[in-house]
Design a protein around this motif. Structure first.
Motif, short mmCIF file in Angstrom:
data_model
loop_
_atom_site.label_atom_id
_atom_site.label_comp_id
_atom_site.label_asym_id
_atom_site.label_seq_id
_atom_site.Cartn_x
_atom_site.Cartn_y
_atom_site.Cartn_z
N TYR A 141 0.85 -1.20 0.00
CA TYR A 141 0.00 0.00 0.00
C TYR A 141 0.88 1.25 0.00
O TYR A 141 2.00 1.23 0.54
CB TYR A 141 -0.89 0.02 1.25
N PRO A 142 0.40 2.34 -0.57
CA PRO A 142 1.15 3.59 -0.45
C PRO A 142 1.33 3.95 1.03
O PRO A 142 0.37 3.90 1.80
CB PRO A 142 0.24 4.61 -1.16
N ARG A 143 2.54 4.25 1.42
CA ARG A 143 2.83 4.57 2.83
C ARG A 143 3.34 6.00 2.94
O ARG A 143 4.32 6.38 2.29
CB ARG A 143 3.87 3.60 3.39
N THR A 144 2.66 6.78 3.75
CA THR A 144 3.05 8.15 4.03
C THR A 144 3.19 8.33 5.54
O THR A 144 2.90 7.41 6.32
CB THR A 144 2.00 9.15 3.50
N ARG A 145 3.60 9.52 5.97
CA ARG A 145 3.72 9.78 7.41
C ARG A 145 2.38 9.75 8.11
O ARG A 145 2.32 9.65 9.34
CB ARG A 145 4.40 11.14 7.63
#
Length: 310
Positions: free
Chosen positions: A173-177
């Motif tokens: 999955y796209p992982r961001t802060r």
């Protein structure tokens, strides 16, 4: 379209939503995205052109796990009083990993605008990736609609003897802060430094995932199996006003979370039917999962990703 080998991507469409399949890269999903307000939204991390050119399943959006999930200690186990040795199957890891179907091409079956079917057949031999000593066949069916991508996996033991078996999928999955993970599990499998499970027990991430706010993808250094999963998990990007929910049928009764501190761009929340090294674990089957398929016996189960905004 009749079943055939293909080295091209298969595209599914439903309105502004799109799924790309890479049958030649282990029967993988290469992308799941949609266009909204003039911009592309990735629900799974898309494969890069480099990963596609290299035929690297680890660079795909998601790939299937068959005929077992995760690791097998030293690539060996005993089954029916015989040693099964997978050390020569071409898997470039210290412990056998994820089976063999993710490293071999799948055949393209029936395809329509929003549905597709991929097929896989395995016959044992001494060739790399064919050391699994049981013949089996498997199918992935993909169906895309306005809200959900459903994946149905089926498999059948073609051997004349029982076969140990597990299955799952390995989505990135796209992982961001700001990425959050919501799930309810009973316990986390604690592991050795080389990621082999030792015991299931408490961990702060269990409570964090069950909280209203969910668990930050950056909160813990995770590459762990979870037992007692409710078979639903949500990955949310609250700052973007969107989320994707994974719902699975039994026997996808276990979950893996991969959120390594060393790679802050990687996040996996995986539906699986067995924990790592289940064939060597001396514990209750309900805690470790896995199955034994009799000759000719089949198994079929679905999981789905449902997306939402707001």
């Amino acid at each position: 379209m009749s079943a055939a080998l293909s080295d091209t991507l298969v595209e599914l469409r439903y309105g502004a939503r799109r799924v790309l399949l890479a049958p030649h890269v282990g029967g993988s999903i290469a992308a799941f995205d949609e266009i909204r307000d003039g911009r592309s939204i990735d629900w799974l991390r898309p494969a890069t052109p480099t990963a596609l050119a290299a035929r690297d399943p680890l660079g795909m959006a998601s790939f299937p796990l068959l005929p077992y999930c995760n690791r097998i200690r030293d690539a060996r186990f005993r089954f029916d009083d015989a040693l099964v040795d997978l050390s020569g199957d071409g898997n470039a890891f210290a412990h056998a990993l994820h089976g063999n179907a993710w490293r071999l091409p799948w055949r393209v079956g029936e395809v329509s605008e929003s549905r597709a079917c991929l097929h896989f057949s395995h016959e044992p031999s001494k060739a790399a990736a064919h050391h699994w000593p049981f013949a089996y066949e498997a199918t992935q069916e993909f169906a895309l609609d306005a809200h959900t991508l459903t994946v149905t996996i089926s498999a059948r033991n073609l051997s004349d003897r029982p076969m140990p078996f597990g299955m799952g999928h390995h989505p990135y999955y796209p992982r961001t802060r700001n990425t959050r993970v919501h799930a309810h599990v009973a316990a986390m499998w604690h592991s050795t430094p080389d990621l082999l499970p030792t015991h299931a027990g408490a961990h702060p991430c269990v409570d964090a995932m069950a909280s209203k706010e969910g668990m930050s993808a950056d909160a813990f250094d995770l590459d762990n199996n979870f037992a007692g999963w409710s078979r639903t998990a949500t990955i949310a990007w609250p700052d973007e006003g969107r989320a994707i929910t994974l719902d699975a049928e039994t026997p996808f009764d276990h979950m893996v979370v991969y959120a390594p501190a060393s790679h802050p761009d990687l996040l996996c929340v995986e539906p699986v039917s067995n924990v790592a090294d289940w064939v060597n674990l001396d514990t209750d089957r309900a805690m470790k999962g896995g199955a034994v398929l009799k000759p000719g016996e089949s198994v079929i189960a679905s999981f789905a990703w449902t997306t939402r905004f707001g």
